[in-house]
Scaffold this motif. Sequence first.
Motif, PDB file in Angstrom:
ATOM      1  N   HIS A 535       0.840  -1.196   0.000  1.00 17.72           N
ATOM      2  CA  HIS A 535       0.000   0.000   0.000  1.00 17.72           C
ATOM      3  C   HIS A 535       0.883   1.257   0.000  1.00 17.72           C
ATOM      4  N   LEU A 536       1.887   1.265   0.851  1.00 13.44           N
ATOM      5  CA  LEU A 536       2.829   2.381   0.916  1.00 13.44           C
ATOM      6  C   LEU A 536       3.583   2.536  -0.403  1.00 13.44           C
ATOM      7  N   TYR A 537       3.990   1.420  -0.984  1.00 10.29           N
ATOM      8  CA  TYR A 537       4.688   1.442  -2.271  1.00 10.29           C
ATOM      9  C   TYR A 537       3.831   2.133  -3.331  1.00 10.29           C
ATOM     10  N   CYS A 538       2.547   1.780  -3.381  1.00 12.46           N
ATOM     11  CA  CYS A 538       1.667   2.372  -4.396  1.00 12.46           C
ATOM     12  C   CYS A 538       1.447   3.855  -4.134  1.00 12.46           C
ATOM     13  N   ARG A 539       1.412   4.261  -2.872  1.00 12.65           N
ATOM     14  CA  ARG A 539       1.253   5.689  -2.579  1.00 12.65           C
ATOM     15  C   ARG A 539       2.489   6.468  -3.044  1.00 12.65           C
TER      16      ARG A 539
END
Length: 769
Positions: A535-539
């Motif tokens: 999720h953090l990667y996509c943000r």
Amino acid sequence: MTKLFGAILVLVGALMFVPGIWLIALGGSWYYSLAGAGLAAAGFYYWKKQLLGAWIFGAVFAGTALWAVWEVGFELWPLVPRLVAPMVLAILAVLLVPSLNEGRGRTASLAAAGVLALGIAGFFWGMATPQNVIANTDPVPTRAIAAESPNWTHYGRTPTGTRFAPFDQITPENVGELEVAWTFNHGDAPSGTGQDQNTPLYVDGLVYHCSPNNIVSAIDAVTGAQVWQYDPEASSPLWQRCRGVTYYEPTPREGAPADGTCAARIVLSSVDARLIQLDARTGALCTTFGDGGAVDLTRNMGEVRPGFYFPTSAPTVMGDRIILGGWVWDGMAVDEPSGVVRAFDGRTGEIAWAWDIGNPAIDTVPPEGETYTRGTPNVWSTPAFDAALGLVYLPTGNAQPDFYGSSRIEAANDWNSSIVALDVETGKVVWSFQTTYRDIWDYDVPAQPMLYDITTETGEVVPALIQVTKRSQTFVLDRRDGTPIAEVRDLPVPTTGGVEPDYLSPVQPYSVDMPVIGAEPLTEARMWGATPLDHLYCRIRFRQAYYVGDFTPMSEQGTLIWPGYFGGMNWGTGTIDEARGLLIVNDTRVAHLLQLIPRQEADALGVEVVGPHDGLAPQDGAPFGAMRSNFFSFVGVPCQEPPYGTMTAIDLADRSILWQRPVGTIEETGPFGIRTGWRMPVGLPLVGGPISTASGLTFYSGTQDYYLRAFSSETGEELWRGALPLGSQSTPMSYIGPDGRQYVVVTVGGLNDIMGRGDIVMAFALPEE
């Protein structure tokens, strides 16, 4: 155990804290950095077996829950990456509290762990239940439709392209009794970039299927036995597919064979750019057509490198005209083969007319020494036609190169991404309507127009053309003159931040009276992942990209294209339930990330072109190449929140969504492409299209799990699911056989080499009495 858990918390905290600082620097959320620091601190004290670790963890967990609800509310899918993994850690954290507190608090720890486990179970129960469902419980007015023919003679069943089967033998009440009636193996399973996306035809007892390499099989419609098969021995280096063939009965004329040879014909286009005619009863070449039964479609085209040009969609037969354009290998060069649309005499193969966007003076063949204009918009999808009006409706694609407009010929600006009505006798333009101005997002019109008469609020019956698009916009036009029936407005869009601001249009057309499906603007909060880490990667990826809403200009930074160039709606088109006045469509929700690469750098990359829609698009002759990729997380899941594909019914009377539901489960796929075996109805990217029937059923097979599904056209409820041996990418079809039974037929070629390939045609029917 406590030390191990502490080490895990420190590791997870570090994996959140460091990228979280990066996210803050990009202007994103502070949560990950703060939570990561908190988890690392909690892990340190768990390692030291101090109760302070539990208190710190509890504060982080409480803050996480509050932040999650503040950011996305109480919708299930957005909460999954924010809360499920923290809840798992929280169970371990509370169970270890007694070890930090001299054995005290075991009962409370067990109780807290139990509550958290129930919470996780609630999430999994929710994930096993379709989310974001719009249901309809009201009755839908229905009018009787006469089954004028048991046949399916065109790609969309009729020239109108509605994919509506006026049959009512299979009903919502008995659809659960469907069983496999027959299967047929045609012997040409796809591989590599090939796909079996064929919608077969049915005419007078025979089913006609065309394989990825254009092997045509005539199949007995009752038994599934092969009647004949024809192999054109066609080949192409990529993109092998045949979405359809066409049935044609020539107008009788003097000199026709007395024995009835080729009185009915199957017309196909091949992956090596030939137009071929076969006797529909025997499969023999119709040798009076073209050169021994075939026409070379590369004539007058100039240089055509292998794989750079051929039709993938079924030819359109209107009277004694065979009309077709062609697919051009996207993004390869400015100087690619022409997108010319040609009409051939269906009996002889001679050119009747040509529509050359770049040179209207060429209305048949180019003058000696010239070619059709290169690099023009093409027509790769399937036209529709209205015989009464004498018009054929062309969905045009984009000029080359796809993602840099200033290198195109000027005429492309007027005709790309349009619906163009031509007079079928002359090939002259009668009207046109553009769905995207100065398109540099690969928003070519991918779907066959659907022709359906609409009753307006004043009671007037208007012959309409309904066009779905990759943009998730649906345009409703008067098919006589192209005037919008549903209001269209030119609205302002961004033009700054890209590499060619002078090229972009400051406005784009929006169909403001029709629902937009799954195209709400992206935000950082809408990013998703299976865990907080992806999720953090996509943000971070979202913040790194250039995105300012619809029609964000192409950039060297990397531009997010949303909706992506897979759609929205794509070549599968949709269906119109003519008995109920419903437009039923499937959509795909995948964003794309495209980065323009300066010419010298692109040439130096030496990257192998991996396919028509991903990897490097060289765009030779333009100042930039283009690097294309799906906007996915590192586990292979789309970066925005689910669903990734839905089925939607739109009431054409009041132009509103009647029902919508996610379609497709992760049973056969999942993170990293691994099969999960879990029938979780997340709604996955969809291909192909649906069909509808007079009894109120919608059939669809283009999911990433292996089923042919039947939905209620009135409520959207899934009524039946028939297992397939592999995945299907085709649109089904239906017919009434010589035995009086209604059949539903689907081709099953598999999804990719990893998930398995096949050469199967399957027919379903109710049990014989």
